[in-house]
Design a protein around this motif. Structure first.
Motif, PDB file in Angstrom:
ATOM      1  N   SER A  53       0.805  -1.221   0.000  1.00  0.00           N
ATOM      2  CA  SER A  53       0.000   0.000   0.000  1.00  0.00           C
ATOM      3  C   SER A  53       0.835   1.266   0.000  1.00  0.00           C
ATOM      4  O   SER A  53       0.307   2.338  -0.304  1.00  0.00           O
ATOM      5  CB  SER A  53      -0.923   0.012   1.217  1.00  0.00           C
ATOM      6  OG  SER A  53      -0.169  -0.067   2.422  1.00  0.00           O
ATOM      7  N   GLY A  54       2.115   1.177   0.349  1.00  0.00           N
ATOM      8  CA  GLY A  54       2.934   2.371   0.387  1.00  0.00           C
ATOM      9  C   GLY A  54       4.322   2.081   0.914  1.00  0.00           C
ATOM     10  O   GLY A  54       4.762   0.922   1.030  1.00  0.00           O
ATOM     11  N   GLU A  55       5.042   3.156   1.242  1.00  0.00           N
ATOM     12  CA  GLU A  55       6.433   3.035   1.668  1.00  0.00           C
ATOM     13  C   GLU A  55       6.572   2.276   2.974  1.00  0.00           C
ATOM     14  O   GLU A  55       7.443   1.401   3.099  1.00  0.00           O
ATOM     15  CB  GLU A  55       7.039   4.431   1.805  1.00  0.00           C
ATOM     16  CG  GLU A  55       8.487   4.429   2.275  1.00  0.00           C
ATOM     17  CD  GLU A  55       9.040   5.820   2.447  1.00  0.00           C
ATOM     18  OE1 GLU A  55      10.211   5.941   2.865  1.00  0.00           O
ATOM     19  OE2 GLU A  55       8.305   6.794   2.166  1.00  0.00           O
TER      20      GLU A  55
ATOM     21  N   CYS B 297       3.043   2.194  -8.214  1.00  0.00           N
ATOM     22  CA  CYS B 297       3.521   3.552  -7.939  1.00  0.00           C
ATOM     23  C   CYS B 297       2.391   4.567  -7.877  1.00  0.00           C
ATOM     24  O   CYS B 297       2.597   5.693  -7.383  1.00  0.00           O
ATOM     25  CB  CYS B 297       4.522   3.977  -9.017  1.00  0.00           C
ATOM     26  SG  CYS B 297       6.084   3.068  -8.941  1.00  0.00           S
ATOM     27  N   SER B 298       1.221   4.224  -8.358  1.00  0.00           N
ATOM     28  CA  SER B 298       0.097   5.150  -8.240  1.00  0.00           C
ATOM     29  C   SER B 298      -0.325   5.332  -6.792  1.00  0.00           C
ATOM     30  O   SER B 298      -0.899   6.376  -6.446  1.00  0.00           O
ATOM     31  CB  SER B 298      -1.087   4.642  -9.071  1.00  0.00           C
ATOM     32  OG  SER B 298      -0.736   4.531 -10.431  1.00  0.00           O
ATOM     33  N   ASP B 299      -0.044   4.349  -5.937  1.00  0.00           N
ATOM     34  CA  ASP B 299      -0.390   4.461  -4.526  1.00  0.00           C
ATOM     35  C   ASP B 299       0.599   5.320  -3.756  1.00  0.00           C
ATOM     36  O   ASP B 299       0.219   5.945  -2.754  1.00  0.00           O
ATOM     37  CB  ASP B 299      -0.457   3.059  -3.900  1.00  0.00           C
ATOM     38  CG  ASP B 299      -1.520   2.197  -4.551  1.00  0.00           C
ATOM     39  OD1 ASP B 299      -2.500   2.755  -5.052  1.00  0.00           O
ATOM     40  OD2 ASP B 299      -1.347   0.950  -4.551  1.00  0.00           O
ATOM     41  N   ASP B 300       1.864   5.355  -4.169  1.00  0.00           N
ATOM     42  CA  ASP B 300       2.878   6.149  -3.479  1.00  0.00           C
ATOM     43  C   ASP B 300       3.931   6.569  -4.504  1.00  0.00           C
ATOM     44  O   ASP B 300       5.005   5.960  -4.622  1.00  0.00           O
ATOM     45  CB  ASP B 300       3.508   5.340  -2.341  1.00  0.00           C
ATOM     46  CG  ASP B 300       4.299   6.207  -1.372  1.00  0.00           C
ATOM     47  OD1 ASP B 300       4.585   7.374  -1.716  1.00  0.00           O
ATOM     48  OD2 ASP B 300       4.636   5.714  -0.279  1.00  0.00           O
ATOM     49  N   SER B 301       3.629   7.599  -5.268  1.00  0.00           N
ATOM     50  CA  SER B 301       4.537   8.040  -6.334  1.00  0.00           C
ATOM     51  C   SER B 301       5.813   8.666  -5.767  1.00  0.00           C
ATOM     52  O   SER B 301       6.878   8.588  -6.388  1.00  0.00           O
ATOM     53  CB  SER B 301       3.818   9.044  -7.248  1.00  0.00           C
ATOM     54  OG  SER B 301       3.355  10.160  -6.491  1.00  0.00           O
ATOM     55  N   ARG B 302       5.727   9.286  -4.599  1.00  0.00           N
ATOM     56  CA  ARG B 302       6.912   9.913  -4.011  1.00  0.00           C
ATOM     57  C   ARG B 302       7.996   8.885  -3.720  1.00  0.00           C
ATOM     58  O   ARG B 302       9.182   9.134  -3.966  1.00  0.00           O
ATOM     59  CB  ARG B 302       6.513  10.640  -2.729  1.00  0.00           C
ATOM     60  CG  ARG B 302       7.654  11.430  -2.080  1.00  0.00           C
ATOM     61  CD  ARG B 302       7.206  12.020  -0.758  1.00  0.00           C
ATOM     62  NE  ARG B 302       6.846  10.968   0.172  1.00  0.00           N
ATOM     63  CZ  ARG B 302       7.720  10.315   0.944  1.00  0.00           C
ATOM     64  NH1 ARG B 302       9.019  10.592   0.857  1.00  0.00           N
ATOM     65  NH2 ARG B 302       7.316   9.379   1.763  1.00  0.00           N
ATOM     66  N   TYR B 303       7.593   7.698  -3.200  1.00  0.00           N
ATOM     67  CA  TYR B 303       8.578   6.664  -2.892  1.00  0.00           C
ATOM     68  C   TYR B 303       9.187   6.097  -4.170  1.00  0.00           C
ATOM     69  O   TYR B 303      10.377   5.749  -4.196  1.00  0.00           O
ATOM     70  CB  TYR B 303       7.915   5.563  -2.063  1.00  0.00           C
ATOM     71  CG  TYR B 303       8.869   4.502  -1.573  1.00  0.00           C
ATOM     72  CD1 TYR B 303       9.835   4.796  -0.621  1.00  0.00           C
ATOM     73  CD2 TYR B 303       8.811   3.211  -2.073  1.00  0.00           C
ATOM     74  CE1 TYR B 303      10.717   3.824  -0.176  1.00  0.00           C
ATOM     75  CE2 TYR B 303       9.684   2.226  -1.639  1.00  0.00           C
ATOM     76  CZ  TYR B 303      10.629   2.539  -0.685  1.00  0.00           C
ATOM     77  OH  TYR B 303      11.503   1.579  -0.256  1.00  0.00           O
ATOM     78  N   CYS B 304       8.410   5.972  -5.234  1.00  0.00           N
ATOM     79  CA  CYS B 304       8.948   5.484  -6.508  1.00  0.00           C
ATOM     80  C   CYS B 304       9.978   6.471  -7.074  1.00  0.00           C
ATOM     81  O   CYS B 304      11.019   6.064  -7.614  1.00  0.00           O
ATOM     82  CB  CYS B 304       7.814   5.265  -7.509  1.00  0.00           C
ATOM     83  SG  CYS B 304       6.747   3.861  -7.112  1.00  0.00           S
TER      84      CYS B 304
ATOM     85  N   GLN C 192       3.874   4.488 -12.629  1.00  0.00           N
ATOM     86  CA  GLN C 192       2.642   5.259 -12.705  1.00  0.00           C
ATOM     87  C   GLN C 192       2.229   5.451 -14.164  1.00  0.00           C
ATOM     88  O   GLN C 192       3.031   5.837 -15.025  1.00  0.00           O
ATOM     89  CB  GLN C 192       2.846   6.619 -12.031  1.00  0.00           C
ATOM     90  CG  GLN C 192       1.561   7.381 -11.800  1.00  0.00           C
ATOM     91  CD  GLN C 192       1.797   8.632 -10.976  1.00  0.00           C
ATOM     92  OE1 GLN C 192       2.951   8.990 -10.694  1.00  0.00           O
ATOM     93  NE2 GLN C 192       0.731   9.307 -10.589  1.00  0.00           N
TER      94      GLN C 192
END
Length: 658
Positions: free
Chosen positions: A103-105, A157-164, A127
């Protein structure tokens, strides 16, 4: 407790005998054993590929059946049990997908980077991009790597683009997480797949190559002799002697799983320069899986259940070199199996069985966790190196025996057939229930229905809330309490007679002494209570160190002392009232001839019951008195659930002193 342990050991013995019975049936029907070797040439091409997939060897580019069968022979001997397990697992894995969606980072960090003791394969979907592998190919990849303990997941990456962006995942790719160091719980490194071909075989080959690079590879005899005789921190080593380019995937996966406990070494004898060194260290045939311990060497694959597969070798190595978590899980399974025996040992209502079961499960698991806390602290002491050394030495001696191999094989068999395990446990429990009913056939409580038991449970619970001291006090057999018992004094101060009396469980009534009254004299000679004047004196005889007797006089002025019972009080040393001594009469009970509840004389052969204070009544009269909520003696008001201190001997005075 000991009864449950006995029944649990008996159940394990039944499982052991049942497994041998199944082996005999298979041998009778097919004429083969599970340990019987199989010639790979006689198998079909499909079965050979299944064996290679279970062992983790790539067969891409091998179109000839002879080459595939040779690769199977070079990786290890094939047994009937391994072939059956491989085909069975192939059928069970069809359609299964156990991939994780991150779900995320934080979710990714918690499962992948913070775990540090496993291998992950993650498909990163950029994304607004399509995944590298389609759903069908990703499902095949999940099935292929999951049998080696490799976990899979998908990060969108759509769930957490910043981490990608932080990781540089700008396009869809595959990421593999592998431990970076050889220490337990070390750091992990993320490797990205840069290949152009996206077939599952090429991706799997890329993964096995990276994992195999962590295993120490020996190709020179001098290096082998140095590693064989060199004493290092890792006293237990697992050697693979084979003519392969790289070790099988299951062998590489085990090296990561046992990081810090066992060192894995791959010896490539494809172009070996010195064959005499193999004979010197005890390697007689190829391929060979050799476990080297301080006690000696053990050739894996010669005993029952020792297959060339991940699960079989993992079970073997866990028993030889266990960690604390393995011992905790084993103790947890044993304790819960023992606790579930209460469901069949307990007799009575169905609700009662489950209430006792839940209580036992909670108690046993709580005690297990509490007992493991000091054990963990004890294991961290720095002065226990010799204790660990000799403990593991004894464990390795035991686990390399034939009986231990049978136990491991049976554990693997029953864990792969949970329905058989549960059905045999249920049948064993029903037999225990049957014999317990036969043994307790005289117990009246086992026929109580659910409503009656719930009613008694509610009475006990409400009594515990109102008066917890009295609720837990059953009739004691032995007591050395004094007259000024502090508990009794606190009870009387907290709950005086003017207050409402609390509910008390009536289980203690079954423990009260009951016997038949025997009269050996005529009614004319019975001394009536009304014949004793109100000012009649009572002589209490005491022994003072066995030398003489002192006589004390007390007037009968207490309203709690009944005149009828006082008339019949006698000791074994003096019976001044003319009545013969009754041998069946308990020595701690006062001799009486009348029941003060019904005011009738005891008849011969009638049932009488005594209270802890020593007063005696008709059994039926006093039971009605006690069950109505009056849990005290009708004469002296002493609690009927509490034993009174030892009393002195009473005798009737022959004449009234002036």
């Amino acid at each position: 407790m000991w009864l449950k342990i006995f029944f649990l050991l008996l159940y394990f013995f039944v499982l052991f005998v049942l497994a041998r019975f199944f082996e005999a049936i298979v041998w009778y029907e097919t004429g083969i054993f599970a340990t019987q070797l199989v010639d790979p040439v006689t198998l079909s091409f499909k079965k050979l590929k299944t064996i290679l997939e279970c062992r983790g060897l790539g067969y891409s580019g091998l179109a000839d059946k002879r080459d595939v069968s040779e690769l199977v022979e070079n990786s290890g001997e094939l047994m009937q049990g391994e072939l059956y397990s491989a085909l069975k697992n192939k059928k069970e894995q069809t359609g299964s997908d156990s991939s994780t969606s991150f779900s995320g980072e934080m979710h990714f960090y918690e499962l992948v980077e913070d775990t540090k003791d496993g291998i992950w394969l993650i498909q990163v979907v950029a994304q607004d991009r399509n995944p590298l592998l389609s759903s069908a190919n990703w499902g095949k990849m999940v099935q292929k790597v999951s049998q080696f303990g490799i976990r899979t997941g998908t990060f969108n990456c759509s769930d957490d683009s910043r981490y990608c962006h932080k990781r540089g995942w700008m396009r869809s790719t595959l990421i593999m997480s592998v431990p970076q160091t050889y220490a337990s719980k070390g750091k992990v490194v993320l490797k990205e797949y840069n290949g152009k071909r996206i077939e599952t075989e090429h991706i799997f080959k890329w993964m096995t190559a990276h994992v195999a690079s962590r295993i120490k590879t020996v190709r020179v005899s001098q290096q082998l002799m140095d590693d064989w005789y060199k004493g290092e921190k890792q006293s237990v080593k697992m050697f693979l002697f084979a003519k392969l380019l790289q070790p099988p995937a299951f062998f590489s996966a085990l090296s990561i799983k046992f990081t810090g406990r066992i060192e894995f070494i791959f010896v490539d004898v494809h172009n070996w320069d010195n064959a005499t060194c193999l004979d010197e260290i005890g390697v007689k045939q190829l391929p060979s899986y050799i476990l080297k311990t301080p006690e000696g060497i053990y050739r894996y694959g010669n005993s029952t259940g020792e297959y060339i597969s991940l699960h079989a070798m993992d079970m073997f190595l866990r028993s030889v070199q266990p960690e604390v978590n393995d011992l905790f899980v084993l103790s947890l399974v044993m304790v819960n199996l023992m606790a579930w025996m209460d469901l069949f040992i307990t007799q009575g209502a169905t609700i009662k069985r489950f209430v006792v079961l839940i209580s036992t499960l909670g108690t046993y698991n709580s005690l297990l966790i509490i007992s493991w806390l000091p054990i963990l602290g004890f294991l961290q002491l720095p002065y226990l190196d010799n204790f660990y050394k000799y403990s593991f030495k004894l464990l390795r001696y035991a686990d390399t025996t034939t009986i231990a191999s049978w136990v491991r094989a049976d554990w693997t068999f029953y864990s792969s057939h949970p329905a058989l395990f549960l059905s045999t446990y249920l049948a064993h429990g029903l037999l225990i229930d049957y014999f317990e009913k036969k043994r307790r056939c005289s117990n009246e409580d086992q026929n109580a229905n659910n409503l009656e038991w719930l009613s008694s449970l509610w009475d006990w619970y409400t009594s515990y809330l109102v008066h917890p001291i009295a609720s837990f006090q059953n009739f004691p057999n032995e007591s050395d309490w004094d007259d000024d018992d502090p508990n009794f004094l606190l009870e009387r101060l907290a709950f005086p007679d003017l207050w409402l009396r609390p509910l008390v469980p009536i289980d203690y009534i079954k423990n009260l002494p009951t016997w038949k009254f025997k009269c050996t004299q005529s009614k004319d000679n019975v001394l009536r209570g009304q014949d004793i004047p109100p000012n009649k004196m009572l002589h209490i005889l005491k022994d003072d160190s066995g030398s003489h007797q002192q006589e004390h006089h007390y007037r009968l002025e207490s309203p709690h002392i009944d005149m009828r019972c006082l008339a019949g009080m006698k000791s074994k040393e003096s019976c001044s009232c003319g009545e013969e001594q009754d041998n069946d009469w308990p020595c701690s009970m006062l001799h009486c001839t009348e029941c003060v509840v019904c005011l009738e004389t005891f008849e011969t052969e009638c049932l009488v019951m005594g209270l802890p204070c020593g007063h005696v009544f008709h059994q039926q009269c006093i039971v009605v008195w006690l069950t109505s909520g009056r849990h005290c003696c009708p004469v002296c008001r002493w609690p009927s659930y509490k034993k009174r201190p030892a009393r002195q001997h009473y005798v009737c005075s022959p004449h009234e002193p002036e």
